[in-house]
Design an enzyme around this catalytic site. Structure first.
Site, PDB file in Angstrom:
ATOM      1  NE  ARG A  52      -1.360  21.872  28.876  1.00  0.00           N
ATOM      2  CZ  ARG A  52      -0.794  22.792  28.077  1.00  0.00           C
ATOM      3  NH1 ARG A  52      -0.838  22.659  26.767  1.00  0.00           N
ATOM      4  NH2 ARG A  52      -0.209  23.851  28.600  1.00  0.00           N
ATOM      5  CE1 TYR A 104     -20.818   5.078  32.926  1.00  0.00           C
ATOM      6  CE2 TYR A 104     -20.268   7.291  32.200  1.00  0.00           C
ATOM      7  CZ  TYR A 104     -20.234   6.306  33.159  1.00  0.00           C
ATOM      8  OH  TYR A 104     -19.616   6.557  34.350  1.00  0.00           O
ATOM      9  CG  ASP A 176     -18.371   3.888  25.072  1.00  0.00           C
ATOM     10  OD1 ASP A 176     -17.562   2.991  25.379  1.00  0.00           O
ATOM     11  OD2 ASP A 176     -18.785   4.733  25.893  1.00  0.00           O
ATOM     12  CE  LYS A 201     -16.030   2.416  33.908  1.00  0.00           C
ATOM     13  NZ  LYS A 201     -16.984   2.976  32.954  1.00  0.00           N
TER      14      LYS A 201
HETATM   15  C1  LIG Z   1     -17.465   4.261  32.577  1.00  0.00           C
HETATM   16  C2  LIG Z   1     -17.911   4.505  31.199  1.00  0.00           C
HETATM   17  C3  LIG Z   1     -17.687   5.754  30.580  1.00  0.00           C
HETATM   18  C4  LIG Z   1     -17.046   6.916  31.295  1.00  0.00           C
HETATM   19  O1  LIG Z   1     -15.734   6.643  31.644  1.00  0.00           O
HETATM   20  P1  LIG Z   1     -14.966   7.297  32.928  1.00  0.00           P
HETATM   21  O2  LIG Z   1     -13.627   6.700  32.832  1.00  0.00           O
HETATM   22  O3  LIG Z   1     -15.753   6.903  34.143  1.00  0.00           O
HETATM   23  O4  LIG Z   1     -14.991   8.774  32.712  1.00  0.00           O
HETATM   24  C5  LIG Z   1     -18.098   5.896  29.268  1.00  0.00           C
HETATM   25  N1  LIG Z   1     -18.718   4.886  28.605  1.00  0.00           N
HETATM   26  C6  LIG Z   1     -18.953   3.698  29.175  1.00  0.00           C
HETATM   27  C7  LIG Z   1     -19.638   2.622  28.393  1.00  0.00           C
HETATM   28  C8  LIG Z   1     -18.569   3.459  30.489  1.00  0.00           C
HETATM   29  O5  LIG Z   1     -18.828   2.282  31.057  1.00  0.00           O
END
Ligand SMILES: *Cc1c(COP(=O)(O)O)cnc(C)c1O
Length: 384
Positions: A52, A104, A176, A201
């Site tokens: 961890r 998001y 983000d 992503k």
């Molecule tokens: C998918 C996404 C998230 C969340 O990510 P997860 O891996 O699904 O928890 C946060 N911000 C954006 C812009 C996203 O596309």
């Protein structure tokens, strides 16, 4: 990698954070699938005690993405939401955060339904207008949470102006960067404090793992995030870290193709008589095209278009065959989705419409297939 070799982006994608395995020379960082590490003697170990807290595969992925973003450290989490949750722990009871309005959906849910219970306060504004950011500030504001380009209409926030506002009000700025990836946009170069990713992503890029990453520059930020990563334990697994490293090796190649295909489809859709409007920062008629040209290198693979009605949207969504109807984005396969009933279903209808997310809006995550095939598929779906 040679310690003081100053490499360029594509080289960093392949090499940053990775060294031949010290035991065998394996060129690929192994999946250190272990919970604990044997200590040589009492109080004597190799810097690894428990997974961890420390894991070599995770550390390699953290160093790799930190280098791609130009940061000093990466801190990896089990998902993008776990990473954003860790960032929210910088705030304490009574603090206020200004957030990009079309953030998001999961971020909105976390802030509104979890963090509000702990007396944190949030304002959602269209951060493409700097005056709206300033108008939302209160004496309690501690953080700006920016998404650019934002989901699903690809609105941009000017990072230079945002950082100026933050500096003059002593605020932490978070971006983000999931939609752009560090290949298209590097917020830390603008003085942003923290970059967060859903590595699920573009960074992992193959739709086969979930993960999150925060990249930081300041010592206080790095120390606290490492502390929270270990204390709360929402860590990235060794296997997911390994998949992520495999993904980032080809990030530059994939992003070039995502961007080229994105631009090709945006142009194709703009010229189609059934399409009312296309949203893509690479098109000259995008309201922030000039900013996109300055702030981004390539415009990415996300685009949206409006067909005017739910019926027309339904026909296309059900008529495509190469595109897959699915949420998520950033993988090599092209995905198509309907924000009003999928990603933004939880936003109240009047608010959703006020933000321009109409019933006829379709969002595409353009993959790396041949653009001609993607165009053919959209053409036949639009003609039915
Ligand atoms: C998918 C996404 C998230 C969340 O990510 P997860 O891996 O699904 O928890 C946060 N911000 C954006 C812009 C996203 O596309």
């Amino acid at each position: 990698m040679i310690a003081n070799f100053k490499a360029r982006f594509k080289t960093l994608c392949v090499h940053a954070g990775q060294h031949p395995d010290p035991t065998t020379g394996a060129i690929v960082t192994p999946i250190y699938q272990t919970s604990t590490y044997v200590q040589e003697a009492l109080g004597q170990h190799k810097g690894y005690e428990y997974s961890r807290t420390q894991n070599p595969t995770r550390e390699a992925a953290e160093a790799n993405i930190a280098a791609l973003e130009g940061g000093r450290a990466g801190i990896a989490f089990a998902s993008g939401m776990a990473a954003i949750d860790a960032i929210s722990t910088f705030l304490i009871s009574g603090d206020h955060m200004v957030v990009t309005e079309n953030t998001y959906g999961g971020t909105y849910r976390l802030f509104e339904q979890v963090r509000r219970r702990y007396q944190l306060d949030f304002s959602y504004v269209d951060t493409s207008y700097p005056d709206r950011i300033i108008a939302a500030l209160t004496p309690k504001t501690k953080m700006l949470f920016i998404e650019t380009p934002a989901n699903p209409l690809l609105g941009l926030t000017d990072l230079v102006t945002t950082v100026e506002i933050a500096r003059s009000h002593d605020l932490t700025v978070v971006v983000d960067n999931t939609f752009a990836s560090p290949c298209a946009q590097r917020p830390l170069d603008y003085g942003v404090d923290l970059v967060v990713h859903s590595t699920t992503k573009y960074l992992n890029g193959h739709a086969d793992s979930l993960g999150g990453m925060v990249v930081a520059v300041g010592n206080d930020h790095i120390e606290w995030l490492r502390f929270v990563q270990n204390a709360a334990g929402a860590i990235l697994s060794p296997f997911d870290a390994w998949l992520l490293l495999r993904g980032t090796k080809t990030l530059a190649l994939r992003m070039a193709q995502h961007s080229a295909n994105g631009l090709a489809l945006a142009k194709f859709l703009s010229a189609h008589p059934k399409v009312e409007r296309v949203f893509y920062p690479g098109l000259p008629d995008h309201p922030q095209h000039e900013l996109a040209t300055r702030q981004m290198q390539g415009f990415g693979g996300m685009l949206a278009f409006d067909l005017g009605s739910l019926e027309a949207a339904r026909t296309v969504l059900n008529g495509v065959s190469l595109f897959s109807l699915a949420e998520s984005l950033g993988g090599v396969e092209s995905l198509i989705s309907h924000p009003a009933t999928m990603t933004h279903a939880s936003v109240p209808t009047d608010q959703r419409l006020a933000r321009g997310i109409t019933d006829g809006l379709i969002r595409i995550s353009v993959g790396i297939e041949d653009a001609g095939d993607l165009e053919d598929d959209l053409r036949q779906a639009l003609s039915s």
